[in-house]
Scaffold this active site. Structure first.
Site, PDB file in Angstrom:
ATOM      1  N   ARG A  58       0.648  -1.135   0.173  1.00  0.00           N
ATOM      2  CA  ARG A  58       0.067   0.078  -0.036  1.00  0.00           C
ATOM      3  C   ARG A  58       0.745   1.298  -0.080  1.00  0.00           C
ATOM      4  NH1 ARG A  58      -3.178  -4.132   2.165  1.00  0.00           N
ATOM      5  NH2 ARG A  58      -0.906  -4.620   2.788  1.00  0.00           N
ATOM      6  N   THR A  59       1.763   1.324   0.927  1.00  0.00           N
ATOM      7  CA  THR A  59       2.470   2.526   1.120  1.00  0.00           C
ATOM      8  C   THR A  59       3.253   3.051  -0.141  1.00  0.00           C
ATOM      9  OG1 THR A  59       2.577   2.048   3.320  1.00  0.00           O
ATOM     10  CG2 THR A  59       3.864   3.821   2.875  1.00  0.00           C
ATOM     11  N   LYS A  86      25.077  -5.512  -1.861  1.00  0.00           N
ATOM     12  CA  LYS A  86      26.485  -5.679  -1.688  1.00  0.00           C
ATOM     13  C   LYS A  86      27.169  -5.010  -0.755  1.00  0.00           C
ATOM     14  CE  LYS A  86      26.188  -5.128  -6.833  1.00  0.00           C
ATOM     15  NZ  LYS A  86      26.865  -4.238  -7.993  1.00  0.00           N
ATOM     16  N   ARG A 108      11.403   3.683   3.727  1.00  0.00           N
ATOM     17  CA  ARG A 108      10.883   2.795   4.632  1.00  0.00           C
ATOM     18  C   ARG A 108      12.086   1.903   4.975  1.00  0.00           C
ATOM     19  NH1 ARG A 108       5.609  -1.200   4.696  1.00  0.00           N
ATOM     20  NH2 ARG A 108       4.802   0.693   5.141  1.00  0.00           N
ATOM     21  N   HIS A 136       4.892   5.463  11.627  1.00  0.00           N
ATOM     22  CA  HIS A 136       4.437   5.521  10.316  1.00  0.00           C
ATOM     23  C   HIS A 136       3.422   6.762  10.128  1.00  0.00           C
ATOM     24  CE1 HIS A 136       3.100   4.025   6.433  1.00  0.00           C
ATOM     25  NE2 HIS A 136       2.851   2.882   6.700  1.00  0.00           N
TER      26      HIS A 136
HETATM   27  N1   CP Z   1      -0.433   0.021   6.024  1.00  0.00           N
HETATM   28  C1   CP Z   1       0.674  -0.531   5.366  1.00  0.00           C
HETATM   29  O1   CP Z   1       1.909   0.207   5.906  1.00  0.00           O
HETATM   30  O2   CP Z   1       1.055  -1.264   4.520  1.00  0.00           O
HETATM   31  P1   CP Z   1       2.201  -1.789   3.475  1.00  0.00           P
HETATM   32  O3   CP Z   1       3.212  -2.381   4.645  1.00  0.00           O
HETATM   33  O4   CP Z   1       1.683  -2.692   2.524  1.00  0.00           O
HETATM   34  O5   CP Z   1       2.769  -0.564   3.022  1.00  0.00           O
END
Ligand code: CP
Length: 309
Positions: A58-59, A86, A108, A136
């Site tokens: 999603r993100t 590497k 991320r 998040h």
């Molecule tokens: N909600 C969320 O962070 O989903 P993803 O890990 O799929 O990005």
């Protein structure tokens, strides 16, 4: 944002007015996503890198779509396809990316604090797309956006967050964001899935799912993060479901049904019964749609409008 207008690293850095401004801006961008031509030239000529060093559906996709709908150029980057595999460090990877003239990095990372560390090494905006068990922030913003759109306001809203609070960056960001906009938060979990100093999080705690269901306007379910739970924190998944799951029996008993939300990915049959998940699907997919609008608002504020640019 907040004290540092170049980056979005944590809800902890934002004030109430920052959150409300972003939600208002996201509403305008949601209208863009509803048009036949879903694109505005706001960030034409800007380059954004998605540096996703942990799995994401999603993100990652919604940051990419958000950037494209703002007409920015986008590069996607993951561990397996880069020189990180590497042994190159995050610092050297960041410097390499920015040397190509990048305006923002969306990151991320499995380690809490990696996005903030990156701000010390690169001369561009950094957006936290989830760092370890820390925060998040855009997930919390899209969740508040969804609650406000569906229920009309946030002040005084009663939100129960259920599940693996200890490992959840989503819970942490939501607890902070909801507190800042005047909502009440109740955490629902076995003691073993709560952080040690949970009382310092500014939320009430209960071990009773039924108490939470009788109280809340919003039931926010979290998945059990098997990849982060090194040791067993409860006897079995079946027992967890019986005590804390939104089972079909619990759901059908409710006279007043709360708004059920989930950040995904969902474990059907564990935190939520599959038939209930199907019934509340439109809210959960609505969260995903809101993610595109909220991320457009964040990128636009950092790079194109207001304080950024
Ligand atoms: N909600 C969320 O962070 O989903 P993803 O890990 O799929 O990005």
């Amino acid at each position: 944002m907040g004290n540092d207008h170049r980056h979005l690293l944590a809800i902890a850095d934002l004030g109430r007015e920052d959150i409300i401004r972003l939600l208002d801006s996201a509403r305008s961008f949601a209208e863009v996503s509803a048009r036949p031509v879903k694109k505005v030239p706001a960030l034409r000529g800007h380059t954004i890198v998605n540096l996703f060093l942990e799995p994401s559906t999603r993100t990652r996709m919604s940051f990419e779509l958000a950037a494209k709908r703002l007409s920015a150029d986008v590069m996607n980057f993951s561990t397996s396809t880069s020189s990180l595999s590497k042994g190159e460090s995050l610092k050297d990877t960041g410097k390499t990316i920015v040397a190509m003239g990048v305006d923002a990095v969306v990151i991320r990372h499995k380690s809490a604090g990696a996005p903030r560390a990156l701000t010390g090494w690169v001369d561009c905006s950094v957006v936290n797309a989830g760092d370890g068990m820390h925060e998040h922030p855009t997930q919390a913003l899209l969740d508040l956006f969804t609650m406000r759109e569906r229920l009309g306001g946030l002040e005084g809203l009663k939100v129960a967050i259920v599940g693996d609070i200890d490992h959840s960056r989503v819970a942490r960001s939501n607890i902070l964001a909801l507190g800042k906009v005047g909502a009440e938060v109740l955490l629902v979990a076995p003691r073993s899935l709560l952080p040690e100093k949970v009382e310092e999080m500014g939320a009430r705690v209960t071990g009773s799912m039924d108490e939470a269901l009788a109280w809340c306007d919003v039931l926010y379910l979290l998945r059990i993060q098997m990849e982060r739970v090194a040791e067993s924190r409860f006897p079995s998944l079946r027992e967890y479901t019986l005590e804390y799951g939104l089972t079909q029996t619990r759901w059908s008993r409710l006279e007043r049904k709360p708004l059920v939300m989930h950040p995904g990915p969902m474990n059907r049959g564990v935190e939520i019964a599959s038939v209930v998940a199907d019934e509340v699907e439109s809210v959960i997919t609505g969260q995903v749609s809101a993610g595109v609008a909220v991320r457009m608002a964040v990128l636009f504020e950092l790079l194109g409008g207001g304080h950024g640019g």
